[in-house]
Enzyme design. Structure first.
Site, PDB file in Angstrom:
ATOM      1  N   HIS A   1     -26.040 -16.951   9.973  1.00 31.16           N
ATOM      2  CA  HIS A   1     -26.438 -17.371   8.626  1.00 31.16           C
ATOM      3  C   HIS A   1     -25.783 -16.434   7.615  1.00 31.16           C
ATOM      4  O   HIS A   1     -26.199 -15.304   7.436  1.00 31.16           O
ATOM      5  CB  HIS A   1     -27.964 -17.317   8.475  1.00 31.16           C
ATOM      6  CG  HIS A   1     -28.468 -17.754   7.126  1.00 31.16           C
ATOM      7  ND1 HIS A   1     -28.344 -19.050   6.660  1.00 31.16           N
ATOM      8  CD2 HIS A   1     -29.092 -17.060   6.129  1.00 31.16           C
ATOM      9  CE1 HIS A   1     -28.895 -19.143   5.462  1.00 31.16           C
ATOM     10  NE2 HIS A   1     -29.333 -17.943   5.113  1.00 31.16           N
TER      11      HIS A   1
ATOM     12  N   SER B   1     -26.781 -18.139   1.099  1.00 31.52           N
ATOM     13  CA  SER B   1     -28.147 -18.547   1.400  1.00 31.52           C
ATOM     14  C   SER B   1     -28.804 -19.156   0.158  1.00 31.52           C
ATOM     15  O   SER B   1     -28.284 -20.114  -0.400  1.00 31.52           O
ATOM     16  CB  SER B   1     -28.941 -17.366   1.961  1.00 31.52           C
ATOM     17  OG  SER B   1     -30.176 -17.794   2.502  1.00 31.52           O
TER      18      SER B   1
ATOM     19  N   ASP C   1     -26.739 -23.126  11.845  1.00 33.54           N
ATOM     20  CA  ASP C   1     -27.268 -22.104  10.944  1.00 33.54           C
ATOM     21  C   ASP C   1     -28.591 -21.554  11.483  1.00 33.54           C
ATOM     22  O   ASP C   1     -29.558 -22.294  11.677  1.00 33.54           O
ATOM     23  CB  ASP C   1     -27.472 -22.727   9.560  1.00 33.54           C
ATOM     24  CG  ASP C   1     -27.902 -21.730   8.518  1.00 33.54           C
ATOM     25  OD1 ASP C   1     -29.038 -21.238   8.608  1.00 33.54           O
ATOM     26  OD2 ASP C   1     -27.100 -21.431   7.605  1.00 33.54           O
TER      27      ASP C   1
END
Length: 411
Positions: free
Chosen positions: A358, A194, A291
């Site tokens: 994600h 991330s 995502d």
């Protein structure tokens, strides 16, 4: 008088909006931490890894948002992995104003005073030879994220005392690790998920430079960090606006690759699509084509989804109608086009699956577990290992949703 009232009303509205976004982002990050806990670890969990507070970094100005020292967790390697190192940059969103960063410093994403003292490792960080056969016995480090700017900021707000020292945290942490054994590494891998995945891309060549002149195999892995400068459902660019605030607040521009800032504005150079082509160090991009963070916060954030038409779709892919799926497939097409030139390099690796998720490298369930995501019958852990050790080239791009039945989707 009316103008003053109107201005005050707008300021209040802006404050409440920032507060709502901050609370939602912090809660999402916290929920991600919690939900990943079960998926990150097997039923028989490995022992937690203790925290190390890097107090020596303070004298270098390398501090969290609140001025507290940075921190990391280190699980030492053994046997054949004694001289191999993984440095993982923790993720957790960003803050895009002094106000939101001020709120953030009251939690673990802005202060080492609020961090969990032990941390459970999983996925690529696991110490299990079964779960993580290629990297289980390496020195595995998690550098905690407490700057809110992908370890790239440089600044200080004197009025509030909020510190933007991400670049200094990065530099101090790596130099410290070099001093305690990493300098003699045979192999090194910089990774992150991330916001940490974006940080891994921004710092990849810097990481490699620390080993210049040494016979060290240095590579990078960015998981869920391929944030795209995409048009949202209202025709605007919500993520660009957000990143613009991050770049300006943290003073990130000075630490962005000059190969990009020489011809593009700083905000554009915070987007991976504009920097990956110039990263010289071998790098592997792991990303879901759908995502879920980008779906919620970039493509269909509440501010762009005026009538709430995307609310159900954002929570569960099965609630998306055909028009929404068509929009999401165009986002996938943009992602695939973005990595086209990147994938042409023999040294780079790629794994883009058609999943609604994600982050997939730090969780047991998605890294190398039975039934974990795969493309062409090869899972994520095996793909990354094959790429790192040069056993095979990995340039895996999934067919569009819903063709992949190996996905672990977020709900």
């Amino acid at each position: 008088m009316g103008e003053k009232v109107g201005m005050a009303s707008k300021l209040l509205e802006r404050f409440l909006l920032v507060l709502v976004v901050l609370v939602a982002t912090t809660q999402a990050a916290a929920d991600g931490h919690k939900s990943a806990g079960g998926a990150r670890r097997r039923a028989t969990a490995e022992p937690p890894v203790p925290i190390t507070i890097l107090t020596s970094a303070v004298e270098k100005g390398a501090v969290c948002l609140d001025g507290s020292p940075p921190a990391y967790h280190l699980d030492r390697g053994s046997g054949s992995g004694r001289n191999s190192w993984i440095v993982n940059l923790e993720g957790g969103g960003w803050c895009d104003s002094v106000l939101s960063c001020g709120w953030r410093k009251g939690g673990y994403l802005g202060s080492s005073l609020h961090m969990d003292k032990p941390m459970f490792f999983g996925g690529i960080m696991s110490a299990s030879a079964v779960d993580n056969p290629d990297f289980y016995n390496w020195n595995r480090v998690m550098v905690r994220y407490c700057d809110g700017g992908s370890f790239a900021g440089e600044g200080l707000d004197r009025a509030t005392g909020v510190c933007f020292r991400g670049q200094r945290i990065w530099d101090a942490a790596v130099r410290h690790l070099l001093s305690i054994g990493m300098a003699s590494a045979d192999r090194a891998l910089l990774t992150g998920c991330s916001a940490g995945g974006l940080a891994a891309m921004l710092h990849c060549d810097q990481f490699s430079a620390f080993f210049a002149g040494k016979n060290t195999t240095v590579k990078c892995l960015a998981d869920a960090g391929l944030f795209l400068d995409a048009v949202d459902v209202s025709g605007g660019r919500s993520l660009r606006s957000y990143f613009q605030g991050v770049v300006a607040t943290h003073g990130v521009a000075q630490n962005l690759p000059s190969s990009c800032t020489g011809h593009l504005d700083a905000t554009s150079c915070f987007f991976p699509q504009n920097i990956i082509g110039n990263i010289k160090t071998p790098i592997f991009l792991l990303n879901a084509a759908y995502d879920t963070w980008q779906l919620r916060e970039s493509l269909a954030p509440n501010g762009a989804d005026h009538n709430g038409a995307w609310r159900a779709c954002k929570l569960n892919r099965t609630a998306c109608n055909e028009s929404q799926l068509t929009f999401l497939r165009s986002f996938r097409d943009q992602m695939v086009a973005t990595v086209k030139d990147f994938s042409g390099s023999r040294s780079n690796g790629l794994f883009i699956n058609s999943c609604f998720i994600h982050g997939q490298s730090e969780m047991w369930a998605t890294w190398n577990a039975p039934g974990s995501p795969a493309i062409g019958n090869k899972g994520i852990g095996k793909s990354v290992g094959d790429w790192y050790f040069g056993r095979a080239q990995v340039k895996a791009i999934d067919c569009p949703y819903p063709c992949d039945n190996t996905c672990h989707h977020d709900i």
